[in-house]
Design an enzyme around this catalytic site. Structure first.
Site, PDB file in Angstrom:
ATOM      1  CB  CYS A  44      -0.947  -0.005   1.194  1.00 45.21           C
ATOM      2  SG  CYS A  44      -0.123   0.179   2.790  1.00 45.21           S
ATOM      3  NE  ARG A  45       0.669   8.472   1.311  1.00 47.34           N
ATOM      4  CZ  ARG A  45       1.051   8.905   2.502  1.00 47.34           C
ATOM      5  NH1 ARG A  45       0.803   8.192   3.584  1.00 47.34           N
ATOM      6  NH2 ARG A  45       1.686  10.048   2.641  1.00 47.34           N
TER       7      ARG A  45
END
Length: 101
Positions: free
Chosen positions: A64-65
């Site tokens: 993810c981020r």
């Protein structure tokens, strides 16, 4: 769930290894930058887990981020019987700070 570093993933990708990557970010985040793989936003992982069924006994690297949502997704997958989930430590922020875009 185990963690895996961006360096480990990049090294394996650079060697041509076929990895099972799962991006759990939102679509607009993925459009900005991604390293490939299946895209299922975190909120839809449980509903769309059947798309990943064939990977239950294989390594799945979730990203993810920043590593938070992917950690949650990896734990969800483990509760659904996935045997080998790995969370990309630091997510795309760490990847981009180490390797750029």
């Amino acid at each position: 769930m185990q963690n895996i570093t961006p360096e480990e993933v990049k090294e394996r990708l650079d060697k041509g290894e076929q990895l099972n990557l799962l991006d759990v970010r939102e679509p607009h985040e993925r459009e900005e930058f991604n390293i490939g793989g299946i895209h299922i936003p975190l909120g839809q992982v449980m509903m769309q887990a059947d798309e990943l069924e064939n990977l239950k006994n294989q390594e799945v690297i979730v990203y993810c981020r920043s590593g938070n949502r992917s950690g949650q997704a990896a734990m969800i997958l483990e509760t659904m019987g996935f045997a080998n989930t790995k969370n990309l430590s630091g997510g795309m922020l760490a990847w981009q700070s180490k390797f750029g875009q």
